[in-house]
Design a protein around this motif. Structure first.
Motif, PDB file in Angstrom:
ATOM      1  N   SER A  99       0.805  -1.222   0.000  1.00  0.00           N
ATOM      2  CA  SER A  99       0.000   0.000   0.000  1.00  0.00           C
ATOM      3  C   SER A  99       0.831   1.260   0.000  1.00  0.00           C
ATOM      4  N   TYR A 100       2.068   1.108   0.336  1.00  0.00           N
ATOM      5  CA  TYR A 100       2.856   2.327   0.421  1.00  0.00           C
ATOM      6  C   TYR A 100       3.456   2.733  -0.912  1.00  0.00           C
ATOM      7  N   ARG A 101       3.238   1.906  -1.911  1.00  0.00           N
ATOM      8  CA  ARG A 101       3.767   2.298  -3.213  1.00  0.00           C
ATOM      9  C   ARG A 101       2.641   2.929  -4.015  1.00  0.00           C
ATOM     10  N   THR A 102       2.846   4.132  -4.317  1.00  0.00           N
ATOM     11  CA  THR A 102       1.839   4.799  -5.109  1.00  0.00           C
ATOM     12  C   THR A 102       2.192   4.646  -6.572  1.00  0.00           C
ATOM     13  N   SER A 103       1.263   4.996  -7.359  1.00  0.00           N
ATOM     14  CA  SER A 103       1.532   4.898  -8.784  1.00  0.00           C
ATOM     15  C   SER A 103       2.713   5.782  -9.163  1.00  0.00           C
ATOM     16  N   VAL A 104       2.781   6.846  -8.509  1.00  0.00           N
ATOM     17  CA  VAL A 104       3.907   7.735  -8.778  1.00  0.00           C
ATOM     18  C   VAL A 104       5.209   7.055  -8.399  1.00  0.00           C
ATOM     19  N   ASP A 105       5.137   6.365  -7.318  1.00  0.00           N
ATOM     20  CA  ASP A 105       6.340   5.656  -6.901  1.00  0.00           C
ATOM     21  C   ASP A 105       6.765   4.670  -7.970  1.00  0.00           C
ATOM     22  N   LEU A 106       5.785   3.979  -8.445  1.00  0.00           N
ATOM     23  CA  LEU A 106       6.084   2.981  -9.475  1.00  0.00           C
ATOM     24  C   LEU A 106       6.715   3.666 -10.681  1.00  0.00           C
ATOM     25  N   LYS A 107       6.080   4.725 -11.009  1.00  0.00           N
ATOM     26  CA  LYS A 107       6.587   5.441 -12.170  1.00  0.00           C
ATOM     27  C   LYS A 107       8.023   5.877 -11.964  1.00  0.00           C
ATOM     28  N   ASP A 108       8.250   6.434 -10.804  1.00  0.00           N
ATOM     29  CA  ASP A 108       9.604   6.892 -10.499  1.00  0.00           C
ATOM     30  C   ASP A 108      10.589   5.741 -10.522  1.00  0.00           C
ATOM     31  N   LYS A 109      10.153   4.705  -9.912  1.00  0.00           N
ATOM     32  CA  LYS A 109      11.063   3.573  -9.827  1.00  0.00           C
ATOM     33  C   LYS A 109      11.365   3.039 -11.214  1.00  0.00           C
ATOM     34  N   TRP A 110      10.364   2.995 -11.962  1.00  0.00           N
ATOM     35  CA  TRP A 110      10.573   2.501 -13.316  1.00  0.00           C
ATOM     36  C   TRP A 110      11.549   3.384 -14.067  1.00  0.00           C
ATOM     37  N   ARG A 111      11.343   4.622 -13.885  1.00  0.00           N
ATOM     38  CA  ARG A 111      12.244   5.556 -14.533  1.00  0.00           C
ATOM     39  C   ARG A 111      13.682   5.272 -14.112  1.00  0.00           C
ATOM     40  N   ASN A 112      13.808   5.066 -12.820  1.00  0.00           N
ATOM     41  CA  ASN A 112      15.145   4.782 -12.319  1.00  0.00           C
ATOM     42  C   ASN A 112      15.682   3.473 -12.856  1.00  0.00           C
ATOM     43  N   LEU A 113      14.804   2.544 -12.926  1.00  0.00           N
ATOM     44  CA  LEU A 113      15.244   1.250 -13.429  1.00  0.00           C
ATOM     45  C   LEU A 113      15.747   1.374 -14.854  1.00  0.00           C
ATOM     46  N   ILE A 114      15.020   2.106 -15.585  1.00  0.00           N
ATOM     47  CA  ILE A 114      15.442   2.274 -16.974  1.00  0.00           C
ATOM     48  C   ILE A 114      16.803   2.939 -17.043  1.00  0.00           C
ATOM     49  N   ARG A 115      16.898   3.939 -16.267  1.00  0.00           N
ATOM     50  CA  ARG A 115      18.178   4.614 -16.227  1.00  0.00           C
ATOM     51  C   ARG A 115      19.279   3.629 -15.886  1.00  0.00           C
ATOM     52  N   ALA A 116      18.982   2.892 -14.846  1.00  0.00           N
ATOM     53  CA  ALA A 116      19.978   1.927 -14.385  1.00  0.00           C
ATOM     54  C   ALA A 116      20.324   0.950 -15.494  1.00  0.00           C
ATOM     55  N   SER A 117      19.305   0.495 -16.116  1.00  0.00           N
ATOM     56  CA  SER A 117      19.560  -0.521 -17.135  1.00  0.00           C
ATOM     57  C   SER A 117      20.410   0.045 -18.263  1.00  0.00           C
ATOM     58  N   GLN A 118      20.166   1.279 -18.514  1.00  0.00           N
ATOM     59  CA  GLN A 118      20.950   1.875 -19.591  1.00  0.00           C
ATOM     60  C   GLN A 118      22.367   2.153 -19.151  1.00  0.00           C
ATOM     61  N   THR A 119      22.451   2.736 -18.042  1.00  0.00           N
ATOM     62  CA  THR A 119      23.771   3.077 -17.529  1.00  0.00           C
ATOM     63  C   THR A 119      24.585   1.844 -17.217  1.00  0.00           C
ATOM     64  N   GLN A 120      23.910   0.957 -16.611  1.00  0.00           N
ATOM     65  CA  GLN A 120      24.612  -0.166 -16.027  1.00  0.00           C
ATOM     66  C   GLN A 120      24.775  -1.327 -16.988  1.00  0.00           C
ATOM     67  N   LEU A 121      23.972  -1.303 -17.974  1.00  0.00           N
ATOM     68  CA  LEU A 121      23.980  -2.460 -18.841  1.00  0.00           C
ATOM     69  C   LEU A 121      24.575  -2.177 -20.215  1.00  0.00           C
ATOM     70  N   SER A 122      24.015  -1.185 -20.827  1.00  0.00           N
ATOM     71  CA  SER A 122      24.343  -0.978 -22.232  1.00  0.00           C
ATOM     72  C   SER A 122      25.809  -0.684 -22.548  1.00  0.00           C
ATOM     73  N   PRO A 123      26.384   0.268 -21.892  1.00  0.00           N
ATOM     74  CA  PRO A 123      27.749   0.608 -22.311  1.00  0.00           C
ATOM     75  C   PRO A 123      28.713  -0.527 -22.016  1.00  0.00           C
ATOM     76  N   GLU A 124      28.147  -1.628 -21.722  1.00  0.00           N
ATOM     77  CA  GLU A 124      29.002  -2.770 -21.437  1.00  0.00           C
ATOM     78  C   GLU A 124      29.980  -2.380 -20.350  1.00  0.00           C
ATOM     79  N   ASN A 125      29.447  -1.654 -19.450  1.00  0.00           N
ATOM     80  CA  ASN A 125      30.273  -1.256 -18.321  1.00  0.00           C
ATOM     81  C   ASN A 125      30.874  -2.480 -17.678  1.00  0.00           C
ATOM     82  N   ASP A 126      32.137  -2.481 -17.684  1.00  0.00           N
ATOM     83  CA  ASP A 126      32.830  -3.659 -17.165  1.00  0.00           C
ATOM     84  C   ASP A 126      32.195  -4.234 -15.918  1.00  0.00           C
ATOM     85  N   GLY A 127      30.963  -4.396 -15.999  1.00  0.00           N
ATOM     86  CA  GLY A 127      30.296  -5.037 -14.877  1.00  0.00           C
ATOM     87  C   GLY A 127      30.304  -4.216 -13.608  1.00  0.00           C
TER      88      GLY A 127
END
Length: 643
Positions: free
Chosen positions: A558-586
């Motif tokens: 109940s403590y996660r609002t839709s906004v929270d989800l949205k924010d988190k998703w945004r962050n996740l995407i960021r993370a995935s891009q930052t952390q994954l794509s550039p083939e960052n040496d792990g």
DNA sequence: CTTAGGG
DNA sequence: CCCTAAG
């Protein structure tokens, strides 16, 4: 010695600007209080509290069971430490402790009007001698004045004739005190204490406390500590006096004779192990080491000292000290290093008293006073205002609040409460809002204390529910630390589950509260499972359907609002891009931060795929919108299943 | 109220 | 997380 002893021995600390990195605190407990213009005490603002929170970090550790032994050890040693070279200094320093803080108030607040309250708050003998003696120095109008007092006190008393000199010093102080009291118009005069001079002769030579009457004991007490006591308990008095004279915590309640500041047991005829016999250097070293153990704050010099004195000021004051320079030197050095090293603080005289108090009272160590913590705000204030004499005669229980650290439920000083919302600007509202503020604590307790209950509802995997970030609760760094120390990564499941209720309460509470996010939503680290749910949700319903996802996938959170989800998703995407794509040496960008458990790459991968889907969906929206497919698409290696 | 975005 | 602007 018990933990509670530490907590009980509270010190008055004022708010204002004196809480900074260097504002060393007692190893004990501080109570943050602000003195109002009229001399009344007021709870600290959240800001002020925040300022000292970091210190309390270390303090909080104290009560931990494991440390008790050390603490005891520490005090024992420290007591001995005091005895030697700068016995006097130790004393004056200790005594001035409270005063110093209060004095700083003078700078922060209205100077004149405070005097009274200062006096009433503190030990009579603590009054500022120096206002008379060194008007030129630090004690001008700045908050720096306080330091000089103790220095002078110590300086002006040659070591050799400790007793007598201390007497005179005390006398001076007392006089000065009475003066200042009288000068201040409204000051509640300190009962009688200032009127007459203690009979120091009583302490001269060999003192056999056992032979003294209560009255004599009281007199001796006064001569020893420079203040009166109303305590009529012989035992108590004897112990106190003995401790005071010998500067040792290790005092038997009777049968002791004090001679030249050493305890001589009548029966055993042998001196208790005091500093004697221990090489000075060694002792000094010991103290150094110990100092490093406890807290950023330091102590040989009073807190305010280290903080308020500029280098120059310190030097000058050192010069003033004259006699005890060598010691001071090392102290100065210590202070300089204090930033890096944690050091212990000498037990204050008051602490010593408290200690014996608890002992005398047959304290087995109730960890604190749960019962009295109810209305801390007020209770506490009143306590502080009570004359000290009474304070130490009664078994005062200081306001604490229950908090949970690393699974341990402990009582922490009122002042260490975590700030939950935005800083409060005025005390009134502070008080009014108190209840809700309590909420987080409750929650904490609930979270960590109780076992998991209900809510197995649509729970997919309770296995991986570790908060992605360990510093789950409490944004402040130090609590986080405390939690880590508690050492367990509780299954986030527990956390989540229990938090839910409590948090709900909190939130509703917060929301009902005065509008504008008076309270910040309690930060909740996203757990792995939550992330998974989110990802799944996005996969199922498509991005942007936050409310849906929330309704369906996060029904139990109940403590996660839709906004929270949205924010988190945004962050996740960021993370995935930052952390994954550039083939960052792990190496994750946030690397080297052990407290952060990175989102598993696997998930990030999914996120990324989904994200890509989304972006592409922008063009071919239709495909995704048909949820049925989209979910499959998403789960099935993304782009492939895509038109 | 829900979303989207900026802070 | 918060806050706001837009639907």
């Amino acid at each position: 010695m018990e933990v509670d002893t530490l907590q009980d021995a509270q010190e008055t600390k004022n708010g204002g600007n004196d809480f900074k990195e260097n504002g060393s605190l007692d190893p004990v407990v501080y109570q943050l209080v602000r003195v109002e213009g009229d001399g009344t005490l007021v709870p600290p603002t959240e800001d002020e509290v925040l300022q000292i929170e970091q210190f309390l970090d270390d303090k909080v550790d104290l009560p931990s069971i494991d440390d008790v032994g050390n603490v005891e050890d520490f005090f024992t040693n420290d007591c001995m430490l005091l005895k030697e070279p700068d016995f006097e200094e130790g004393y004056s320093e200790l005594e001035t402790n409270g005063e110093i803080h209060t004095q700083q108030f003078d700078a922060d607040l209205e100077v004149d009007r405070l005097k009274p309250s200062v006096d009433s708050l503190d030990i009579p003998s603590k009054c500022t001698v120096d206002h008379d003696h060194k008007p030129d120095k630090l004690n001008t109008e700045q908050g720096d004045n306080n330091i000089v007092h103790q220095d002078n006190a110590s300086t002006e008393t040659p070591k050799s004739t400790v007793l007598n000199d201390s007497c005179s010093a005390e006398k001076e102080k007392t006089d000065a005190c009475s003066r200042s009291v009288n000068n201040s118009s409204t000051g509640p005069s300190v009962s009688g204490v200032t009127s007459s001079v203690p009979d120091f002769s009583i302490l001269r030579g060999e003192v056999c406390l056992d032979n003294l009457t209560i009255r004599e004991l009281q007199e001796a007490f006064r001569a020893t500590f420079g203040r009166e006591t109303t305590v009529k308990d012989k035992l108590w008095l004897k112990r106190r006096i003995t401790m005071g004279l010998t500067n040792s915590c290790d005092v038997q309640s009777s049968g002791c004779v004090v001679k030249d500041y050493k305890i001589v047991c009548k029966d055993a005829k042998h001196e208790l192990p005091t500093i004697e016999g221990i090489p000075k250097a060694e002792v000094e070293a010991t103290s150094l080491v110990r100092y490093q153990v406890l807290g950023p704050g330091n102590e040989r010099d009073t807190p305010s000292c280290s903080y308020y004195r500029s280098e120059d000021q310190q030097r000058s004051s050192n010069r003033l000290k004259g006699v005890s320079t060598d010691n001071d030197e090392s102290e100065g050095t210590l202070q300089d290093e204090q930033g890096a090293a944690k050091r212990l603080r000498k037990p204050t005289k008051r602490y010593i008293e408290e200690l014996s108090d608890t002992e005398t009272l047959g304290s087995t160590g109730k960890l604190s006073s749960p019962g009295k913590m109810a209305a801390h705000g007020e209770v506490l204030l009143r306590q502080r205002v009570t004359p000290l004499q009474e304070v130490d005669s009664l078994s005062i229980t200081y306001p604490t609040r229950k908090d949970t650290f690393g699974g341990f439920s402990v009582h922490v000083p009122y002042a260490s409460r975590m700030r939950r919302g935005r800083p409060r600007r005025n005390f009134i509202s502070f008080l009014d809002d108190d209840p809700p503020v309590e909420c987080p604590e409750v929650q904490m307790a609930v979270e960590t204390m109780s076992g998991k209950d209900g809510e197995h509802v649509n729970h997919v995997n309770s296995a991986v529910e570790v908060p992605l970030m360990k510093n789950t609760e409490k944004k402040g760094g130090h609590i986080e630390t405390a939690e880590k120390k508690g050492g367990h990564i509780e299954t986030a499941d527990n956390k989540e589950i229990h938090s839910i209720e409590a948090d709900d309460i909190c939130r509703s509470d917060a929301k009902t509260k005065t509008k504008r996010g008076f309270k910040r939503k309690h930060h909740r680290a996203w757990t792995l499972s939550e992330v998974l749910k989110l990802v799944d949700g996005v996969a199922q319903f498509g991005p942007g359907k936050w409310s849906e996802i929330r309704r369906l996938s996060f029904a139990s959170y109940s403590y996660r609002t839709s906004v929270d989800l949205k924010d988190k998703w945004r962050n996740l995407i960021r993370a995935s891009q930052t952390q994954l794509s550039p083939e960052n040496d792990g190496v994750c960008p946030r690397k080297s931060n052990p407290s952060i458990i990175p989102v598993p790459p696997a998930i990030l991968l999914r996120v990324k795929e989904l994200a890509e889907l989304q972006s592409q969906a922008g063009n071919l929206a239709a495909a995704i919108k048909f949820s049925g497919q989209s979910s499959k698409v998403a789960q099935g290696r993304g782009s492939s299943g895509f038109l």
